[in-house]
Scaffold this active site. Sequence first.
Site, PDB file in Angstrom:
ATOM      1  N   ARG A  43       0.824  -1.177   0.061  1.00  0.00           N
ATOM      2  CA  ARG A  43       0.202   0.144  -0.122  1.00  0.00           C
ATOM      3  C   ARG A  43       0.760   1.197  -0.086  1.00  0.00           C
ATOM      4  NH1 ARG A  43      -2.716  -4.343   1.564  1.00  0.00           N
ATOM      5  NH2 ARG A  43      -4.960  -4.363   1.550  1.00  0.00           N
ATOM      6  N   GLY A 111      -1.241 -11.725  -5.117  1.00  0.00           N
ATOM      7  CA  GLY A 111      -2.617 -11.299  -5.432  1.00  0.00           C
ATOM      8  C   GLY A 111      -2.911  -9.916  -4.911  1.00  0.00           C
ATOM      9  N   GLN A 187      -8.492  -7.401   0.010  1.00  0.00           N
ATOM     10  CA  GLN A 187      -7.974  -6.998  -1.263  1.00  0.00           C
ATOM     11  C   GLN A 187      -9.081  -6.550  -2.119  1.00  0.00           C
ATOM     12  OE1 GLN A 187      -6.381 -10.469  -2.869  1.00  0.00           O
ATOM     13  NE2 GLN A 187      -4.422 -10.311  -1.634  1.00  0.00           N
ATOM     14  N   ASP A 335      -3.993 -15.703   6.999  1.00  0.00           N
ATOM     15  CA  ASP A 335      -2.850 -16.037   6.650  1.00  0.00           C
ATOM     16  C   ASP A 335      -2.019 -17.001   7.543  1.00  0.00           C
ATOM     17  OD1 ASP A 335      -3.101 -14.701   4.170  1.00  0.00           O
ATOM     18  OD2 ASP A 335      -1.993 -12.851   4.771  1.00  0.00           O
TER      19      ASP A 335
HETATM   20  C1  S3P Z   1      -3.946  -9.058   1.717  1.00  0.00           C
HETATM   21  C2  S3P Z   1      -5.287  -9.581   2.350  1.00  0.00           C
HETATM   22  C3  S3P Z   1      -5.691 -11.002   2.391  1.00  0.00           C
HETATM   23  C4  S3P Z   1      -4.233 -11.767   2.698  1.00  0.00           C
HETATM   24  C5  S3P Z   1      -3.173 -11.456   1.911  1.00  0.00           C
HETATM   25  C6  S3P Z   1      -3.015 -10.097   1.980  1.00  0.00           C
HETATM   26  C7  S3P Z   1      -3.839  -7.699   1.564  1.00  0.00           C
HETATM   27  O1  S3P Z   1      -6.270 -11.569   1.457  1.00  0.00           O
HETATM   28  O2  S3P Z   1      -4.784 -13.319   2.637  1.00  0.00           O
HETATM   29  O3  S3P Z   1      -2.203 -12.205   2.016  1.00  0.00           O
HETATM   30  O4  S3P Z   1      -2.923  -7.018   1.704  1.00  0.00           O
HETATM   31  O5  S3P Z   1      -4.809  -6.930   1.446  1.00  0.00           O
HETATM   32  P1  S3P Z   1      -7.995 -11.368   1.182  1.00  0.00           P
HETATM   33  O6  S3P Z   1      -8.099  -9.957   1.462  1.00  0.00           O
HETATM   34  O7  S3P Z   1      -8.174 -11.721  -0.171  1.00  0.00           O
HETATM   35  O8  S3P Z   1      -8.443 -12.396   2.040  1.00  0.00           O
END
Ligand code: S3P
Length: 450
Positions: A43, A111, A187, A335
């Site tokens: 971020r 991701g 996310q 996580d």
């Molecule tokens: C993250 C959100 C989580 C987490 C990922 C990092 C983030 O995923 O599992 O390792 O930085 O926003 P989700 O928000 O899809 O659960």
Amino acid sequence: MSAAIVCLTEALPHSALTITVPPGGLTLQGRIQVPGDKSISHRALMLGAIAAGETRIKGLLLGEDPRSTARCFRAMGAQISDLEGEWVSIQGLGIGHLQEPAEVLDAGNSGTTLRLMLGLLASHPDRFFTVTGDDSLRSRPMSRVVTPLTQMGAQIWGRKENSLAPLAVKGQRLQPIRYVSPIASAQVKSCILLAGLMVAGQTTVVEPSLSRDHSERMLSAFGADLSRDPERSSVTLNGPAQLIGQTVIVPGDISSAAFWLVAAAITPGSELVIENVGVNPTRTGILEALAQMDADITLENQRVVTGEPVADLRVRYRPLKSCTLAGDLIPRLIDEVPILAVAALFAQGKTTIRDAAELRVKESDRLVVIASELQKLGATVVEQPDGLEIEGGASLQGNAVDSCTDHRIAMSLAIAALRARGSTVIFRAEAAAVSYPDFIKTLTKVCHPT
Ligand code: S3P
């Protein structure tokens, strides 16, 4: 410690990590630091790239994932200094000024990079972007962000009805949205908020329960007009926003600290202090879970650093008991389920983890992989549709196991190996570098034969 305990074999293209427990066992001792928080690092790079003026970042995670974010935003014109320096400096472009990249944006294994970035790309009118990732990321669902972005007016194309990367994005002037998300995902929430930065009006996201809130904290600090209702797990951005570059000091990642918390909690005679760990309440599910298991963990030197709560964590070995983990707690430890499964192996009784089907779409299908790899060490772990059942009181025997290219699986298996008799070989252990490049170095430092 004795060099015989941990041995890394570089057998290209993959490395194997061998952990050999001496006949008398081992303990963990020392004061350590963990690398910068991965979520906050992503971020800080992204907001720094789109804010006006200079952003300075200290403590950035130098893992593969933030490197992917930096690579993508450099390709769109952001000037980001050498990531290896103590301070990383970004000359931001200002909102709406990401340049059309001449290359495919490659998010690697990350991701967070791909999903958060999509919100920004979709809202840059008249610009065209293509995005992709590695084998794991190209198999992970993107419909969770493509669907709300499309409702805002985005144009995104991809495989399997626009749900899988590679994706092509034609930026548009987007509309405000009130999105009620079916999943508690930071996310998804962050993607929509970033898409809303250039939208005139209110962009609202409501989640079934509160996911990590680093985006909300950092967007407010950079000057966005954001209102939050934590009771309803809802956040509203009043756009369009102006963001001004800031100084961000990234705390240590509690998701990385989790490996040491569990390692010391399950290994007799151990005591570790993990300094400077982020303890944002949306991330401390691991501490609550370990408290339920009766682990001996204390928070020391609590403080707030650039908007995020931070503490030193002291953990001492004490016998653990089983617990049930489910409901709203799960998004706050999502996580940490692989390493909590390892903790549960050494607790008294059967631990149940439910409401965790999200683990099937992480870097690997973590429910399948945790169960299969821990079984190879002699554990009794039963996969359920949305979780795991783990028999405590395990007596593990070293064997060959595989990270399945998932960083958190690689490190969880390494910690399990510390309590297995003989030698455990972890194939594809290099995956750890995604979030924790120095994991093996720290493992070597803290382990001592008894
Ligand atoms: C993250 C959100 C989580 C987490 C990922 C990092 C983030 O995923 O599992 O390792 O930085 O926003 P989700 O928000 O899809 O659960």
